[in-house]
Design a protein around this motif. Sequence first.
Motif, PDB file in Angstrom:
ATOM      1  N   THR A 174      20.362   5.978   4.347  1.00  0.00           N
ATOM      2  CA  THR A 174      19.528   5.167   5.236  1.00  0.00           C
ATOM      3  C   THR A 174      18.070   5.526   5.003  1.00  0.00           C
ATOM      4  O   THR A 174      17.713   6.707   4.985  1.00  0.00           O
ATOM      5  CB  THR A 174      19.893   5.411   6.707  1.00  0.00           C
ATOM      6  N   LEU A 175      17.235   4.506   4.814  1.00  0.00           N
ATOM      7  CA  LEU A 175      15.801   4.702   4.568  1.00  0.00           C
ATOM      8  C   LEU A 175      15.005   4.193   5.754  1.00  0.00           C
ATOM      9  O   LEU A 175      15.288   3.106   6.286  1.00  0.00           O
ATOM     10  CB  LEU A 175      15.344   3.926   3.320  1.00  0.00           C
ATOM     11  N   SER A 176      14.017   4.971   6.171  1.00  0.00           N
ATOM     12  CA  SER A 176      13.035   4.510   7.153  1.00  0.00           C
ATOM     13  C   SER A 176      11.698   4.387   6.419  1.00  0.00           C
ATOM     14  O   SER A 176      11.155   5.382   5.945  1.00  0.00           O
ATOM     15  CB  SER A 176      12.917   5.491   8.315  1.00  0.00           C
ATOM     16  N   VAL A 177      11.182   3.172   6.285  1.00  0.00           N
ATOM     17  CA  VAL A 177       9.963   2.893   5.512  1.00  0.00           C
ATOM     18  C   VAL A 177       8.860   2.498   6.479  1.00  0.00           C
ATOM     19  O   VAL A 177       9.008   1.543   7.255  1.00  0.00           O
ATOM     20  CB  VAL A 177      10.202   1.785   4.473  1.00  0.00           C
ATOM     21  N   ILE A 178       7.738   3.257   6.434  1.00  0.00           N
ATOM     22  CA  ILE A 178       6.618   3.010   7.349  1.00  0.00           C
ATOM     23  C   ILE A 178       5.338   2.905   6.517  1.00  0.00           C
ATOM     24  O   ILE A 178       5.014   3.828   5.756  1.00  0.00           O
ATOM     25  CB  ILE A 178       6.458   4.149   8.377  1.00  0.00           C
ATOM     26  N   PRO A 179       4.566   1.821   6.642  1.00  0.00           N
ATOM     27  CA  PRO A 179       3.262   1.740   5.963  1.00  0.00           C
ATOM     28  C   PRO A 179       2.301   2.779   6.541  1.00  0.00           C
ATOM     29  O   PRO A 179       2.259   2.992   7.756  1.00  0.00           O
ATOM     30  CB  PRO A 179       2.789   0.311   6.249  1.00  0.00           C
ATOM     31  N   GLU A 180       1.544   3.421   5.664  1.00  0.00           N
ATOM     32  CA  GLU A 180       0.603   4.443   6.132  1.00  0.00           C
ATOM     33  C   GLU A 180      -0.438   3.848   7.076  1.00  0.00           C
ATOM     34  O   GLU A 180      -0.895   4.505   8.014  1.00  0.00           O
ATOM     35  CB  GLU A 180      -0.076   5.107   4.935  1.00  0.00           C
ATOM     36  N   LYS A 181      -0.824   2.590   6.825  1.00  0.00           N
ATOM     37  CA  LYS A 181      -1.831   1.971   7.701  1.00  0.00           C
ATOM     38  C   LYS A 181      -1.312   1.844   9.132  1.00  0.00           C
ATOM     39  O   LYS A 181      -2.091   1.861  10.090  1.00  0.00           O
ATOM     40  CB  LYS A 181      -2.242   0.610   7.150  1.00  0.00           C
ATOM     41  N   GLU A 182       0.014   1.725   9.289  1.00  0.00           N
ATOM     42  CA  GLU A 182       0.584   1.678  10.634  1.00  0.00           C
ATOM     43  C   GLU A 182       0.554   3.066  11.281  1.00  0.00           C
ATOM     44  O   GLU A 182       0.443   3.190  12.496  1.00  0.00           O
ATOM     45  CB  GLU A 182       2.028   1.165  10.572  1.00  0.00           C
ATOM     46  N   ILE A 183       0.642   4.094  10.446  1.00  0.00           N
ATOM     47  CA  ILE A 183       0.625   5.463  10.981  1.00  0.00           C
ATOM     48  C   ILE A 183      -0.746   5.784  11.568  1.00  0.00           C
ATOM     49  O   ILE A 183      -0.854   6.378  12.655  1.00  0.00           O
ATOM     50  CB  ILE A 183       0.987   6.462   9.862  1.00  0.00           C
ATOM     51  N   VAL A 184      -1.803   5.409  10.832  1.00  0.00           N
ATOM     52  CA  VAL A 184      -3.159   5.759  11.278  1.00  0.00           C
ATOM     53  C   VAL A 184      -3.721   4.737  12.256  1.00  0.00           C
ATOM     54  O   VAL A 184      -4.813   4.932  12.791  1.00  0.00           O
ATOM     55  CB  VAL A 184      -4.111   5.892  10.062  1.00  0.00           C
ATOM     56  N   LEU A 185      -2.980   3.635  12.485  1.00  0.00           N
ATOM     57  CA  LEU A 185      -3.486   2.599  13.382  1.00  0.00           C
ATOM     58  C   LEU A 185      -3.668   3.123  14.805  1.00  0.00           C
ATOM     59  O   LEU A 185      -4.559   2.681  15.528  1.00  0.00           O
ATOM     60  CB  LEU A 185      -2.522   1.406  13.376  1.00  0.00           C
ATOM     61  N   GLY A 237       0.826  -1.203   0.000  1.00  0.00           N
ATOM     62  CA  GLY A 237       0.000   0.000   0.000  1.00  0.00           C
ATOM     63  C   GLY A 237       0.863   1.257   0.000  1.00  0.00           C
ATOM     64  O   GLY A 237       1.995   1.263  -0.476  1.00  0.00           O
ATOM     65  N   LYS A 238       0.321   2.327   0.566  1.00  0.00           N
ATOM     66  CA  LYS A 238       1.030   3.601   0.596  1.00  0.00           C
ATOM     67  C   LYS A 238       2.087   3.573   1.704  1.00  0.00           C
ATOM     68  O   LYS A 238       1.815   3.156   2.832  1.00  0.00           O
ATOM     69  CB  LYS A 238       0.044   4.742   0.830  1.00  0.00           C
TER      70      LYS A 238
END
Length: 598
Positions: free
Chosen positions: A286-297, A270-271
């Motif tokens: 260095t990349l920090s990758v976070i799913p948007e669904k985890e942000i709004v969870l 997803g996003k």
Amino acid sequence: MKRHFTSIRYEFIFSMTALFLLFSSIVLSIWYSELKHEAQTTALQNAEHVLQVSNTLFENQVRDMINVAALTTVRSTNSLSTNILNILSKKDLSDSEIIGYRKSATDYLISLCSFKKNLNGLMVSDFKGDNSISYGIPTSFEIMQENQWIDLIKDSNKKYIVIPPHYPHKWFNTKKDLAFSVLEPVLAYSGEKIGFVSVDISAQLFQECFDTSSSSPSSLYVINKTDGEVLFSPTLDILDMARGESALPAIIRNLKSEKGYFYISDKNSGKLLVVYNTSALTGWTTLSVIPEKEIVLAFTNTSHKILLITLIIGIALILCIFLVTTFLTRKIRLLTSAVKNINGDCLDLPIEITSQDEIGSLFLQFKAMLDRIRGLLKAVKTEEAAKRKAEISALQFQMNPHFLYNSLNTIKFLANIQGIHNIGRVAESLSSLMHISMDDRAFLPVQEDIHFLRSYLEIQNYRYTNSFDFQLHYSEEIMDCYIPKLFIQPLAENSLKHGLVNRTDGGILLVEYLADENNLKVIVEDNGCGITDDRIQEIMHKNQNRNAGHIGIYNIRERIHLYFGEDYDLEIISQPGLFTRFEMTLPIVVKDEVENYV
């Protein structure tokens, strides 16, 4: 049931409910948007903090290794580091001197490196590999030579070069053996490059600094954005590197600066929010990758509770609106029910409303209106009775067109018996005119139009005592074409009334129906007194016959434009004292096309 739900009470309930839902939707949308934005901002700040802490920890470890490498060849009063320089720079040393220098240098390396965690090995060597001193298991000289790393540090002006993770020896190729190297040049007392120092750091350092899968919904990756190589991927691999269809290429394309963030869509995850930072020490990103669904969870449960509260309030509000509107509309519902029972036999309101509000005023107006209706009905009945008597009297003296048409045929029959043929012909011509006039068709075949025009001109010839002759010319190919009714007869009438009116004999009226390419052209021409150009312009652009007994030329042009558009028109050509000619251009219309113009 359908009529019941269209009452003002339910309309008010539905309107208030719609307004409440609209207002709630707007408020919830704004709240959701703001809360989501706040969650994204918090997640971004946390990701940047984690990224900064991890990078700082990693860079401190690497910088410590670089300092160790620098201490091995630093030019100082330290005789131990000086011994290493002597081994690399002096070519005329005896074997015993070399052994002594090497032993003291080895002891010095052991003292520097013994307690350095994640340090796999260290090697100091000249560029040919003839003289070298090492600690631990550093990357072999052969592997460095194969990958041209030695040439890279030899020819570069950089203080150090960082080599991505690799296997230090061909026979050590397990995951635990992976290491990345830092190469520094060794300078002689003259400033000339005489060799290099290679420090191997275990790739486990990536795991210690960047694998945060146990405490964070994000995943940290280390990549070399120059060639797109992934140097480290965590246990929680959100990008799913093993799948081979990850979003990494798209992420690399979005790395526009040294640090920043952006959103990107992945087919499986997803996003994603991507926060990145490029190390000034290693040049790696260095990349920090976070799913948007985890942000709004984090605020999903709160949003569900608010939606439930809103739903309960909405139901309670609808119930209150129903009760209030039922109470407020009871009078108007009584009045509506009473009005529904009013009909021709009942003109009374069986209710009484005494309130002083709008409903009471409406009741009084209805009551007064019913009183007036009763009076009007009585007057209408009296008037209808008188009107019926008048209609009966009128019917007794009515003579319809069919009776007149049949009477003309009778006159024609009697005239032929008596030998008065001219009266018979006039009666026959008039009968034909009436027959076509009573026809309700808007278009006639050209053949019928010619017959109608001939009958009209025969009657006019008798009227004007044979003072003119008329000629009708037409081609057989257009006889089945259609033409609007009463288009040509007014032009012939105009020629008789205005062109030939002063001639006692020798007058000629010529009418032609002919095909002109894809058009039908009708020409009406007389040898009368003619028309001046000024008069022609006046006739063409002004309705001269508004109060006359026939359709004027201006109106004929308006009908042409109405039926067929501006491409078709009527033209007047005249020479005063000689002739006048009307030229009408129309499209060729066949029977199947008549309905397109009506």
